[in-house]
Structure formats: structure tokens, C-alpha cells
Motif scaffolding. Structure first.
Motif, PDB file in Angstrom:
ATOM      1  N   SER A 134       0.820  -1.203   0.000  1.00 27.51           N
ATOM      2  CA  SER A 134       0.000   0.000   0.000  1.00 27.51           C
ATOM      3  C   SER A 134       0.864   1.268   0.000  1.00 27.51           C
ATOM      4  CB  SER A 134      -0.948  -0.005   1.188  1.00 27.51           C
ATOM      5  OG  SER A 134      -0.224   0.101   2.400  1.00 27.51           O
ATOM      6  N   GLU A 135       2.092   1.186   0.537  1.00 27.82           N
ATOM      7  CA  GLU A 135       2.969   2.357   0.539  1.00 27.82           C
ATOM      8  C   GLU A 135       3.345   2.797  -0.868  1.00 27.82           C
ATOM      9  OE1 GLU A 135       6.389   2.564   3.162  1.00 27.82           O
ATOM     10  OE2 GLU A 135       5.526   0.907   4.294  1.00 27.82           O
ATOM     11  N   PHE A 136       3.379   1.836  -1.794  1.00 26.33           N
ATOM     12  CA  PHE A 136       3.810   2.137  -3.151  1.00 26.33           C
ATOM     13  C   PHE A 136       2.651   2.364  -4.118  1.00 26.33           C
ATOM     14  CE2 PHE A 136       7.211  -0.371  -1.179  1.00 26.33           C
ATOM     15  CZ  PHE A 136       8.230   0.570  -1.254  1.00 26.33           C
ATOM     16  N   ALA A 137       1.453   2.401  -3.583  1.00 25.08           N
ATOM     17  CA  ALA A 137       0.295   2.658  -4.439  1.00 25.08           C
ATOM     18  C   ALA A 137       0.351   4.098  -4.939  1.00 25.08           C
ATOM     19  CB  ALA A 137      -0.999   2.422  -3.660  1.00 25.08           C
ATOM     20  N   LEU A 138      -0.053   4.285  -6.173  1.00 31.03           N
ATOM     21  CA  LEU A 138      -0.053   5.606  -6.783  1.00 31.03           C
ATOM     22  C   LEU A 138      -1.061   6.511  -6.067  1.00 31.03           C
ATOM     23  CD1 LEU A 138       1.160   7.279  -9.065  1.00 31.03           C
ATOM     24  CD2 LEU A 138      -0.697   6.499 -10.515  1.00 31.03           C
ATOM     25  N   LYS A 139      -0.588   7.672  -5.616  1.00 27.96           N
ATOM     26  CA  LYS A 139      -1.431   8.617  -4.884  1.00 27.96           C
ATOM     27  C   LYS A 139      -1.457   9.950  -5.624  1.00 27.96           C
ATOM     28  CE  LYS A 139      -0.142   6.512  -0.553  1.00 27.96           C
ATOM     29  NZ  LYS A 139       0.957   6.443   0.360  1.00 27.96           N
ATOM     30  N   GLU A 140      -2.429  10.752  -5.295  1.00 27.21           N
ATOM     31  CA  GLU A 140      -2.548  12.092  -5.864  1.00 27.21           C
ATOM     32  C   GLU A 140      -1.378  12.937  -5.343  1.00 27.21           C
ATOM     33  OE1 GLU A 140      -4.577  14.873  -8.260  1.00 27.21           O
ATOM     34  OE2 GLU A 140      -4.970  12.752  -7.997  1.00 27.21           O
ATOM     35  N   PRO A 141      -0.676  13.638  -6.233  1.00 28.53           N
ATOM     36  CA  PRO A 141       0.439  14.484  -5.785  1.00 28.53           C
ATOM     37  C   PRO A 141      -0.046  15.655  -4.930  1.00 28.53           C
ATOM     38  CG  PRO A 141       0.446  14.239  -8.179  1.00 28.53           C
ATOM     39  CD  PRO A 141      -0.823  13.639  -7.681  1.00 28.53           C
ATOM     40  N   ASP A 142       0.859  16.192  -4.158  1.00 28.64           N
ATOM     41  CA  ASP A 142       0.592  17.410  -3.402  1.00 28.64           C
ATOM     42  C   ASP A 142       0.785  18.570  -4.372  1.00 28.64           C
ATOM     43  OD1 ASP A 142       0.486  19.609  -1.777  1.00 28.64           O
ATOM     44  OD2 ASP A 142       2.005  18.914  -0.358  1.00 28.64           O
ATOM     45  N   TRP A 143      -0.306  18.962  -5.042  1.00 27.60           N
ATOM     46  CA  TRP A 143      -0.233  19.931  -6.126  1.00 27.60           C
ATOM     47  C   TRP A 143       0.270  21.284  -5.660  1.00 27.60           C
ATOM     48  CZ3 TRP A 143       0.018  17.844 -10.589  1.00 27.60           C
ATOM     49  CH2 TRP A 143      -0.707  16.679 -10.890  1.00 27.60           C
ATOM     50  N   LYS A 144      -0.081  21.688  -4.458  1.00 26.64           N
ATOM     51  CA  LYS A 144       0.352  22.993  -3.960  1.00 26.64           C
ATOM     52  C   LYS A 144       1.872  23.016  -3.780  1.00 26.64           C
ATOM     53  CE  LYS A 144      -1.432  26.657  -1.220  1.00 26.64           C
ATOM     54  NZ  LYS A 144      -2.177  27.486  -2.079  1.00 26.64           N
ATOM     55  N   SER A 145       2.438  21.937  -3.243  1.00 26.79           N
ATOM     56  CA  SER A 145       3.896  21.860  -3.084  1.00 26.79           C
ATOM     57  C   SER A 145       4.576  21.812  -4.440  1.00 26.79           C
ATOM     58  CB  SER A 145       4.287  20.627  -2.275  1.00 26.79           C
ATOM     59  OG  SER A 145       3.797  20.728  -0.971  1.00 26.79           O
ATOM     60  N   LEU A 146       4.003  21.027  -5.358  1.00 27.07           N
ATOM     61  CA  LEU A 146       4.567  20.955  -6.709  1.00 27.07           C
ATOM     62  C   LEU A 146       4.545  22.317  -7.395  1.00 27.07           C
ATOM     63  CD1 LEU A 146       3.354  17.621  -8.339  1.00 27.07           C
ATOM     64  CD2 LEU A 146       5.691  18.393  -8.010  1.00 27.07           C
ATOM     65  N   ALA A 147       3.450  23.033  -7.221  1.00 23.47           N
ATOM     66  CA  ALA A 147       3.347  24.360  -7.831  1.00 23.47           C
ATOM     67  C   ALA A 147       4.442  25.269  -7.302  1.00 23.47           C
ATOM     68  CB  ALA A 147       1.974  24.964  -7.570  1.00 23.47           C
ATOM     69  N   GLY A 148       4.719  25.197  -6.005  1.00 26.17           N
ATOM     70  CA  GLY A 148       5.792  25.998  -5.419  1.00 26.17           C
ATOM     71  C   GLY A 148       7.150  25.650  -6.010  1.00 26.17           C
ATOM     72  N   LEU A 149       7.401  24.346  -6.172  1.00 24.50           N
ATOM     73  CA  LEU A 149       8.671  23.910  -6.775  1.00 24.50           C
ATOM     74  C   LEU A 149       8.767  24.330  -8.242  1.00 24.50           C
ATOM     75  CD1 LEU A 149       9.082  20.312  -5.298  1.00 24.50           C
ATOM     76  CD2 LEU A 149      10.544  22.293  -4.885  1.00 24.50           C
ATOM     77  N   TYR A 150       7.691  24.127  -8.960  1.00 20.32           N
ATOM     78  CA  TYR A 150       7.688  24.509 -10.376  1.00 20.32           C
ATOM     79  C   TYR A 150       7.946  26.005 -10.537  1.00 20.32           C
ATOM     80  CZ  TYR A 150       5.583  19.935 -11.490  1.00 20.32           C
ATOM     81  OH  TYR A 150       5.323  18.606 -11.651  1.00 20.32           O
ATOM     82  N   LYS A 151       7.357  26.789  -9.644  1.00 15.95           N
ATOM     83  CA  LYS A 151       7.552  28.233  -9.713  1.00 15.95           C
ATOM     84  C   LYS A 151       8.997  28.587  -9.359  1.00 15.95           C
ATOM     85  CE  LYS A 151       5.750  32.547  -7.875  1.00 15.95           C
ATOM     86  NZ  LYS A 151       4.860  33.158  -6.915  1.00 15.95           N
ATOM     87  N   GLU A 152       9.511  27.967  -8.305  1.00 18.69           N
ATOM     88  CA  GLU A 152      10.886  28.245  -7.865  1.00 18.69           C
ATOM     89  C   GLU A 152      11.912  27.943  -8.949  1.00 18.69           C
ATOM     90  OE1 GLU A 152      14.054  26.631  -4.482  1.00 18.69           O
ATOM     91  OE2 GLU A 152      11.927  26.167  -4.275  1.00 18.69           O
ATOM     92  N   PHE A 153      11.717  26.851  -9.671  1.00 19.42           N
ATOM     93  CA  PHE A 153      12.675  26.448 -10.701  1.00 19.42           C
ATOM     94  C   PHE A 153      12.275  26.894 -12.105  1.00 19.42           C
ATOM     95  CE2 PHE A 153      13.437  23.334  -7.270  1.00 19.42           C
ATOM     96  CZ  PHE A 153      14.751  23.682  -6.997  1.00 19.42           C
ATOM     97  N   ASN A 154      11.217  27.733 -12.162  1.00 22.47           N
ATOM     98  CA  ASN A 154      10.760  28.311 -13.422  1.00 22.47           C
ATOM     99  C   ASN A 154      10.339  27.254 -14.452  1.00 22.47           C
ATOM    100  OD1 ASN A 154      10.047  30.622 -14.752  1.00 22.47           O
ATOM    101  ND2 ASN A 154      12.043  30.933 -15.695  1.00 22.47           N
ATOM    102  N   PHE A 155       9.662  26.208 -13.988  1.00 26.41           N
ATOM    103  CA  PHE A 155       9.135  25.165 -14.874  1.00 26.41           C
ATOM    104  C   PHE A 155       7.742  25.586 -15.354  1.00 26.41           C
ATOM    105  CE2 PHE A 155      11.657  21.718 -12.398  1.00 26.41           C
ATOM    106  CZ  PHE A 155      12.816  22.081 -13.049  1.00 26.41           C
ATOM    107  N   THR A 156       7.690  26.610 -16.184  1.00 23.87           N
ATOM    108  CA  THR A 156       6.403  27.179 -16.575  1.00 23.87           C
ATOM    109  C   THR A 156       5.532  26.208 -17.356  1.00 23.87           C
ATOM    110  OG1 THR A 156       7.485  28.177 -18.478  1.00 23.87           O
ATOM    111  CG2 THR A 156       7.197  29.571 -16.554  1.00 23.87           C
ATOM    112  N   SER A 157       6.139  25.364 -18.178  1.00 25.25           N
ATOM    113  CA  SER A 157       5.312  24.416 -18.935  1.00 25.25           C
ATOM    114  C   SER A 157       4.697  23.367 -18.015  1.00 25.25           C
ATOM    115  CB  SER A 157       6.127  23.761 -20.046  1.00 25.25           C
ATOM    116  OG  SER A 157       7.211  23.042 -19.502  1.00 25.25           O
ATOM    117  N   LEU A 158       5.390  22.999 -16.941  1.00 25.06           N
ATOM    118  CA  LEU A 158       4.820  22.035 -15.990  1.00 25.06           C
ATOM    119  C   LEU A 158       3.734  22.678 -15.130  1.00 25.06           C
ATOM    120  CD1 LEU A 158       8.012  20.107 -14.819  1.00 25.06           C
ATOM    121  CD2 LEU A 158       6.235  19.334 -16.394  1.00 25.06           C
ATOM    122  N   MET A 159       3.853  23.980 -14.887  1.00 21.78           N
ATOM    123  CA  MET A 159       2.834  24.682 -14.098  1.00 21.78           C
ATOM    124  C   MET A 159       1.458  24.540 -14.745  1.00 21.78           C
ATOM    125  SD  MET A 159       3.942  26.430 -11.341  1.00 21.78           S
ATOM    126  CE  MET A 159       2.997  27.912 -11.131  1.00 21.78           C
TER     127      MET A 159
END
Length: 180
Positions: free
Chosen positions: A1-26
Motif C-alpha cells: 500500500s505504501e507504493f500505491a499511486l497517490k494524488e500528488p501534493d499539487w500545492k507543493s509541486l506548484a511551489g517547486l515549479y515556480k521556484e525552478f521556473n518550470f512554466t510548462s509544468l505549471m
């Protein structure tokens, strides 16, 4: 169950994408689910005046028009957000099968104009230049402090090619605005 696919933490991802300027991933971040907000449609002049009478502080507004040309288009409705989480929309010229009775356009815009002409009351919106031009054609003049999110976005990053509200929400709030 630990390795089951889960919904990402979108808010954290958005922060990372913004920090590293991954605009296409945003752009891949899904829109946030609607939260509990109070939004209603106001169909009568009395109802509009009652709601506008409670506006005491900075408020935001937006006009809906027949197109994107403020010189030739016509106002078909407007929305007002007098406080966080509460908003209302006033249809003026909606014409479709089953469209409800709507308040008279001139009287409704005049009622909104009372607030817009208050020089002591700050107003906020997006692309206010367009709204100012539309309202001017309707005989409504805006006075007092204006806060335009489109202009603010341009001032923060003048080389940014797109200052639409959807992009601004994603860039500065890490929120994907739901498109209509």
C-alpha cells in the motif's frame, strides 16, 4: 500500500515549479476544487441596491461584455465581490432560452456607478482599462483609488508576454484558475 499511486501534493509541486521556473509544468497542475464561497445571481434592482449598500471597504468588480473590444462592445452583466468569499453577478442583457427576468441595464449600472464614483472607496479588478472604457460609454465615471491586477503583473515583470488572470493566479498564487 505504501507504493500505491497517490494524488500528488499539487500545492507543493506548484511551489517547486515556480521556484525552478518550470512554466510548462505549471500548466499541468489541475484547477483547485471549488471551495465554499457565497456567490449569487441578482435579478432585481432592489436586490442590487441592497447588496451594494453593504459595500464599505475595497471591493472588486468585473464587467462581462459581448466581446473584447471595449469601444464597440456592450455590457451584458457585471460581478461585484464586496468581501472575500462573497460575490454576486448581475445579468443585464442575457438572451437565451429560459433567461430570467433581469433588472434594467441603465438603472443597474447607475446603482453600481454610485460605488464606482465614490472617491474614498478603493476598487480592484483585472484589466480595468477595458472596464473603464465600457462604463464611460454608459455614462459611468470611476473615481478613487484603483488596483488593477493586470497592470500590477506588468509592473512586476514587464517582459512577461501574457498577463491574463489565469497566468497571474498560477504565477503568484500557485492556483490554477478554472477556465470557462
Amino acid at each position: 500500500s505504501e507504493f500505491a499511486l497517490k494524488e500528488p501534493d499539487w500545492k507543493s509541486l506548484a511551489g517547486l515549479y515556480k521556484e525552478f521556473n518550470f512554466t510548462s509544468l505549471m500548466k499541468l497542475i489541475p484547477a483547485e476544487p471549488p471551495t465554499e464561497k457565497e456567490c449569487e445571481v441578482v435579478l432585481t434592482l432592489e436586490g442590487l441596491r441592497g447588496r451594494l449598500g453593504h459595500v464599505e471597504n475595497v471591493f472588486s468588480f468585473d464587467l462581462e461584455a459581448t466581446g473584447r473590444g471595449p469601444i464597440i462592445d456592450e455590457v451584458v452583466g457585471f460581478s461585484v465581490c464586496p468581501e472575500k468569499g462573497k460575490a454576486f453577478y448581475v445579468p443585464l442583457l442575457h438572451s437565451y432560452d429560459g433567461a430570467p427576468f433581469q433588472a434594467e441595464k441603465k438603472q443597474s449600472l447607475d446603482a453600481l456607478g454610485v460605488l464606482l464614483q465614490d472617491a474614498n472607496l478603493p476598487k480592484a479588478g483585472h484589466n480595468l482599462k477595458s472596464d473603464i472604457l465600457l462604463l464611460d460609454r454608459e455614462g459611468v465615471v470611476i473615481k478613487g483609488p484603483l488596483y488593477d491586477t493586470m497592470l500590477a503583473s506588468y509592473l512586476l515583470n514587464p517582459v512577461k508576454a501574457d498577463n491574463r488572470l489565469e497566468g497571474i493566479c498560477l504565477d503568484y498564487l500557485s492556483i490554477k484558475k478554472k477556465s470557462l
